[in-house]
Design a protein around this motif. Structure first.
Motif, PDB file in Angstrom:
ATOM      1  N   LEU A 199       2.282  60.087  57.310  1.00  0.00           N
ATOM      2  CA  LEU A 199       0.991  60.657  56.945  1.00  0.00           C
ATOM      3  C   LEU A 199       1.095  61.102  55.491  1.00  0.00           C
ATOM      4  N   ILE A 200      -0.059  61.198  54.829  1.00  0.00           N
ATOM      5  CA  ILE A 200      -0.061  61.595  53.423  1.00  0.00           C
ATOM      6  C   ILE A 200      -1.224  62.538  53.167  1.00  0.00           C
ATOM      7  N   ALA A 201      -0.982  63.547  52.346  1.00  0.00           N
ATOM      8  CA  ALA A 201      -2.024  64.490  51.925  1.00  0.00           C
ATOM      9  C   ALA A 201      -2.320  64.193  50.462  1.00  0.00           C
ATOM     10  N   VAL A 202      -3.490  63.601  50.220  1.00  0.00           N
ATOM     11  CA  VAL A 202      -3.874  63.157  48.877  1.00  0.00           C
ATOM     12  C   VAL A 202      -4.985  64.068  48.355  1.00  0.00           C
ATOM     13  N   LEU A 204       4.605  61.855  45.819  1.00  0.00           N
ATOM     14  CA  LEU A 204       4.387  60.581  45.139  1.00  0.00           C
ATOM     15  C   LEU A 204       3.275  60.739  44.117  1.00  0.00           C
ATOM     16  N   PRO A 205       3.434  60.172  42.921  1.00  0.00           N
ATOM     17  CA  PRO A 205       2.335  60.225  41.956  1.00  0.00           C
ATOM     18  C   PRO A 205       1.161  59.382  42.439  1.00  0.00           C
ATOM     19  N   VAL A 206      -0.034  59.957  42.289  1.00  0.00           N
ATOM     20  CA  VAL A 206      -1.288  59.251  42.593  1.00  0.00           C
ATOM     21  C   VAL A 206      -2.268  59.658  41.498  1.00  0.00           C
ATOM     22  N   GLY A 207      -2.675  58.696  40.683  1.00  0.00           N
ATOM     23  CA  GLY A 207      -3.540  59.035  39.550  1.00  0.00           C
ATOM     24  C   GLY A 207      -2.837  60.064  38.689  1.00  0.00           C
ATOM     25  N   ASP A 208      -3.549  61.129  38.331  1.00  0.00           N
ATOM     26  CA  ASP A 208      -2.950  62.181  37.510  1.00  0.00           C
ATOM     27  C   ASP A 208      -2.509  63.384  38.350  1.00  0.00           C
ATOM     28  N   ALA A 209      -2.265  63.149  39.631  1.00  0.00           N
ATOM     29  CA  ALA A 209      -1.822  64.211  40.551  1.00  0.00           C
ATOM     30  C   ALA A 209      -0.670  63.671  41.391  1.00  0.00           C
ATOM     31  N   ALA A 210      -0.307  64.428  42.406  1.00  0.00           N
ATOM     32  CA  ALA A 210       0.738  63.996  43.339  1.00  0.00           C
ATOM     33  C   ALA A 210       0.230  64.193  44.763  1.00  0.00           C
ATOM     34  N   ALA A 211       0.649  63.291  45.632  1.00  0.00           N
ATOM     35  CA  ALA A 211       0.334  63.385  47.052  1.00  0.00           C
ATOM     36  C   ALA A 211       1.587  63.830  47.799  1.00  0.00           C
ATOM     37  N   LEU A 212       1.388  64.544  48.897  1.00  0.00           N
ATOM     38  CA  LEU A 212       2.483  65.007  49.738  1.00  0.00           C
ATOM     39  C   LEU A 212       2.630  64.048  50.913  1.00  0.00           C
ATOM     40  N   VAL A 213       3.790  63.418  51.012  1.00  0.00           N
ATOM     41  CA  VAL A 213       4.082  62.500  52.109  1.00  0.00           C
ATOM     42  C   VAL A 213       4.808  63.281  53.204  1.00  0.00           C
ATOM     43  N   LEU A 214       4.310  63.196  54.420  1.00  0.00           N
ATOM     44  CA  LEU A 214       4.978  63.810  55.566  1.00  0.00           C
ATOM     45  C   LEU A 214       5.785  62.718  56.235  1.00  0.00           C
ATOM     46  N   GLY A 215       7.082  62.715  55.979  1.00  0.00           N
ATOM     47  CA  GLY A 215       7.968  61.665  56.458  1.00  0.00           C
ATOM     48  C   GLY A 215       8.673  62.060  57.732  1.00  0.00           C
ATOM     49  N   ASP A 216       9.907  61.630  57.861  1.00  0.00           N
ATOM     50  CA  ASP A 216      10.773  61.899  58.990  1.00  0.00           C
ATOM     51  C   ASP A 216      10.445  60.979  60.154  1.00  0.00           C
ATOM     52  N   GLU A 217       9.375  61.235  60.854  1.00  0.00           N
ATOM     53  CA  GLU A 217       8.952  60.376  61.954  1.00  0.00           C
ATOM     54  C   GLU A 217       7.459  60.551  62.170  1.00  0.00           C
ATOM     55  N   PRO A 218       6.792  59.528  62.717  1.00  0.00           N
ATOM     56  CA  PRO A 218       5.359  59.673  62.978  1.00  0.00           C
ATOM     57  C   PRO A 218       5.150  60.752  64.043  1.00  0.00           C
ATOM     58  N   ALA A 219       4.211  61.622  63.816  1.00  0.00           N
ATOM     59  CA  ALA A 219       3.898  62.674  64.779  1.00  0.00           C
ATOM     60  C   ALA A 219       2.480  63.149  64.528  1.00  0.00           C
ATOM     61  N   ASP A 249      -3.417  58.692  57.592  1.00  0.00           N
ATOM     62  CA  ASP A 249      -2.367  57.679  57.701  1.00  0.00           C
ATOM     63  C   ASP A 249      -2.195  57.010  56.336  1.00  0.00           C
ATOM     64  N   ALA A 250      -0.956  57.001  55.829  1.00  0.00           N
ATOM     65  CA  ALA A 250      -0.680  56.456  54.498  1.00  0.00           C
ATOM     66  C   ALA A 250      -1.037  54.979  54.374  1.00  0.00           C
ATOM     67  N   ALA A 251      -1.218  54.270  55.473  1.00  0.00           N
ATOM     68  CA  ALA A 251      -1.570  52.852  55.417  1.00  0.00           C
ATOM     69  C   ALA A 251      -3.019  52.631  54.960  1.00  0.00           C
ATOM     70  N   TRP A 252      -3.865  53.637  55.110  1.00  0.00           N
ATOM     71  CA  TRP A 252      -5.273  53.481  54.755  1.00  0.00           C
ATOM     72  C   TRP A 252      -5.501  53.702  53.269  1.00  0.00           C
ATOM     73  N   PRO A 253      -6.411  52.936  52.670  1.00  0.00           N
ATOM     74  CA  PRO A 253      -6.798  53.227  51.285  1.00  0.00           C
ATOM     75  C   PRO A 253      -7.547  54.563  51.246  1.00  0.00           C
ATOM     76  N   GLY A 254      -7.376  55.299  50.164  1.00  0.00           N
ATOM     77  CA  GLY A 254      -8.032  56.602  50.041  1.00  0.00           C
ATOM     78  C   GLY A 254      -9.535  56.525  50.159  1.00  0.00           C
ATOM     79  N   GLY A 255     -10.135  55.473  49.631  1.00  0.00           N
ATOM     80  CA  GLY A 255     -11.582  55.336  49.699  1.00  0.00           C
ATOM     81  C   GLY A 255     -12.113  55.077  51.092  1.00  0.00           C
ATOM     82  N   ALA A 256     -11.244  54.661  52.011  1.00  0.00           N
ATOM     83  CA  ALA A 256     -11.669  54.357  53.385  1.00  0.00           C
ATOM     84  C   ALA A 256     -11.171  55.385  54.393  1.00  0.00           C
ATOM     85  N   CYS A 257     -10.434  56.374  53.954  1.00  0.00           N
ATOM     86  CA  CYS A 257      -9.798  57.292  54.915  1.00  0.00           C
ATOM     87  C   CYS A 257     -10.799  58.157  55.662  1.00  0.00           C
TER      88      CYS A 257
END
Length: 171
Positions: free
Chosen positions: A20-23, A56-71, A123-131
């Motif tokens: 998952l990602i927090a953008v 992760l860098p996204v544009g002129d900011a950073a996104a927080l990736v929640l890794g480890d395992e899907p939950a 879900d990090a698989a989705w484009p931001g414009g469609a999330c």
């Protein structure tokens, strides 16, 4: 103290199997997800994050990736924490265990995350414009600098959760 008496009191976000990602909302259009013509997509970059959380860098900011395992993950604003549901039969029991888990957790190293304002968790698989048409939750963060710390916790014999807590920092 917030009580979670009713099931489904909070909004949970799930992934199709990846992170998952927090953008930040201001840079959503820059997140391409699994789409794109690049050799490594944004989703591939998110999958490469080691550990429980990363930036992760996204544009002129950073996104927080929640890794480890899907939950399944929810944001509890009263604790400024993402709660990741690893195991447990009952949402109420899991959420009731969060305050004690936050007090007793063995926290890993902190990250430093600067955000321009609210973020969307999806879900990090989705484009931001469609999330917004998918499983997502808006996290109303104030612009600023946050320390991000992570931990695993077991608030009950059959309940395991992950914690990703944000702490505002003064500049």
């Amino acid at each position: 103290m917030v009580r979670y008496a009713e099931p489904e009191t909070v909004d949970w976000v799930e992934s199709g199997g990846g992170p998952l990602i927090a953008v930040p909302e201001t840079v959503l259009s820059f997140w391409a997800g699994a789409d794109g013509d690049e050799t490594a997509s944004d989703y591939d970059r998110a999958c490469e994050v080691d550990g429980r959380a990363g930036l992760l860098p996204v544009g002129d900011a950073a996104a927080l990736v929640l890794g480890d395992e899907p939950a399944a993950t929810a944001f509890l604003p009263e604790h400024r924490a993402f709660v990741r549901w690893y195991a447990g039969d009952d949402e109420g029991d899991l959420l009731a265990g969060v305050p004690e888990a936050l007090r007793t957790a063995e926290w890993g190293p902190e990250l430093s995350w600067r955000v321009p304002g609210p973020v969307l968790l999806f879900d990090a698989a989705w484009p931001g414009g469609a999330c917004e048409g998918t499983d997502h939750v808006r996290v109303p963060l104030a612009p600023g600098h946050y320390a991000v710390r992570t931990a695993h916790a077991q608030p009950g014999p059959e309940t395991w959760l992950g914690l990703v807590q944000l702490r505002p920092l003064t500049d």
